[in-house]
Design an enzyme around this catalytic site. Structure first.
Site, PDB file in Angstrom:
ATOM      1  N   GLY A  95      49.246  38.318  41.418  1.00 48.40           N
ATOM      2  CA  GLY A  95      49.637  39.557  40.756  1.00 48.40           C
ATOM      3  C   GLY A  95      49.032  40.732  41.492  1.00 48.40           C
ATOM      4  N   PRO A  96      49.406  41.968  41.094  1.00 45.77           N
ATOM      5  CA  PRO A  96      48.867  43.155  41.749  1.00 45.77           C
ATOM      6  C   PRO A  96      47.418  43.406  41.334  1.00 45.77           C
ATOM      7  CG  PRO A  96      50.212  43.800  39.889  1.00 45.77           C
ATOM      8  CD  PRO A  96      50.361  42.308  40.023  1.00 45.77           C
ATOM      9  N   ASP A 120      44.203  44.744  39.490  1.00 42.63           N
ATOM     10  CA  ASP A 120      43.852  45.064  38.104  1.00 42.63           C
ATOM     11  C   ASP A 120      44.646  44.295  37.057  1.00 42.63           C
ATOM     12  OD1 ASP A 120      41.979  46.762  39.064  1.00 42.63           O
ATOM     13  OD2 ASP A 120      42.664  48.538  37.998  1.00 42.63           O
ATOM     14  N   GLY A 129      43.917  41.198  36.296  1.00 42.78           N
ATOM     15  CA  GLY A 129      42.995  40.254  35.682  1.00 42.78           C
ATOM     16  C   GLY A 129      42.835  38.931  36.399  1.00 42.78           C
ATOM     17  N   SER A 154      40.688  37.948  38.816  1.00 41.14           N
ATOM     18  CA  SER A 154      39.296  37.489  38.922  1.00 41.14           C
ATOM     19  C   SER A 154      38.727  37.126  37.553  1.00 41.14           C
ATOM     20  CB  SER A 154      38.433  38.566  39.587  1.00 41.14           C
ATOM     21  OG  SER A 154      38.848  38.788  40.923  1.00 41.14           O
ATOM     22  N   GLU A 195      40.515  35.662  45.577  1.00 37.55           N
ATOM     23  CA  GLU A 195      40.929  36.413  46.774  1.00 37.55           C
ATOM     24  C   GLU A 195      41.509  35.474  47.836  1.00 37.55           C
ATOM     25  OE1 GLU A 195      41.064  39.397  46.334  1.00 37.55           O
ATOM     26  OE2 GLU A 195      39.385  40.136  45.165  1.00 37.55           O
ATOM     27  N   ALA A 196      42.269  34.469  47.385  1.00 38.58           N
ATOM     28  CA  ALA A 196      42.775  33.450  48.303  1.00 38.58           C
ATOM     29  C   ALA A 196      43.791  34.000  49.291  1.00 38.58           C
ATOM     30  CB  ALA A 196      43.393  32.300  47.513  1.00 38.58           C
TER      31      ALA A 196
END
Length: 225
Positions: free
Chosen positions: A19-20, A22, A24, A26, A97-98
């Site tokens: 997703g973009p 912010d 959620g 993480s 952060e894959a």
């Protein structure tokens, strides 16, 4: 067995949540780790280029946890097997952060799933500031057993769903440059000449037109009108 607890040896799975900014990702990664750990499973949390710096997975709502920093030279299969050799179980991997991993590292994650029954949960962006797929994200789309768009709604300044991440350099949308540049800083290194760089989520229409909206960006948050 060396691979740890894979729940009756049903085999592992590779799941990609995207997703973009912010939305959620993480936060969901930390929740996933918590849910598995409370059931007695043992895992590793991995990240790279996190906003909090090396060796930590952090979220914009203040949650965080120590993590293994994934640099381009890290062999993820060897990372897991070294822990097995020490008698440490690894049942699953949380990979935040894959999209910034290498394609080879995505292949390594798939190998761990297929040959060692390790569950892998990968989280990341799909596209860069030019709306092009990150190479690692593309490979995850191709290989993952499940692909899920994170459902927390992010809005463009106009109120439409925010789908795309814009790189804003000195107040204007950038259309060229390095694929990965750290934002929210005035000292970003290669390709930016120490200009002010931040990222803003936009709808497709305003990303294509380069319209950042009428209101000034509030420090530390997206612009919402």
């Amino acid at each position: 067995m060396a691979a740890g607890d894979s729940r009756l040896r049903r085999g592992g799975s590779l799941k990609f949540f995207y997703g973009p900014m912010d939305c959620g990702k993480s936060t969901l990664a930390l929740q996933m780790d918590y849910n598995h750990a409370r059931q007695g499973r043992q895992g590793l949390v991995l990240t790279t280029i996190d906003r909090a710096g090396p060796g930590r997975l952090s979220t914009r709502i203040g949650l965080g946890k120590e993590a293994v920093e994934v640099d381009q030279g890290l062999d993820l299969r060897l990372l897991v097997r070294e822990r097995w050799a020490k008698g440490i179980r690894v049942d699953y991997l949380i990979c935040d952060e894959a999209s910034f991993y290498t394609v080879e590292q995505i292949e390594q994650l798939a190998d761990l799933v297929d040959t060692s029954d390790v569950d892998v949960y990968a989280f990341g962006l799909a596209t860069d500031f030019r709306t092009s797929l990150f190479p690692a994200a593309r490979r995850l789309f191709e290989l993952a057993d499940e692909v899920t768009r994170v459902q927390v709604e992010v809005l463009c300044w106009c109120g439409r769903p925010g789908l795309l991440n814009a790189r804003v350099v000195d107040g204007s949308i950038a259309r060229e440059g390095d694929q990965v540049v750290i934002g929210d800083t005035t000292d970003t290194g290669a390709g930016t000449d120490h200009k002010d760089v931040h990222y803003q989520v936009l709808c497709r229409r305003h990303h294509r037109t380069g319209d950042l909206g009428p209101a000034a960006r509030a420090e530390g948050q997206l612009r919402l009108v």
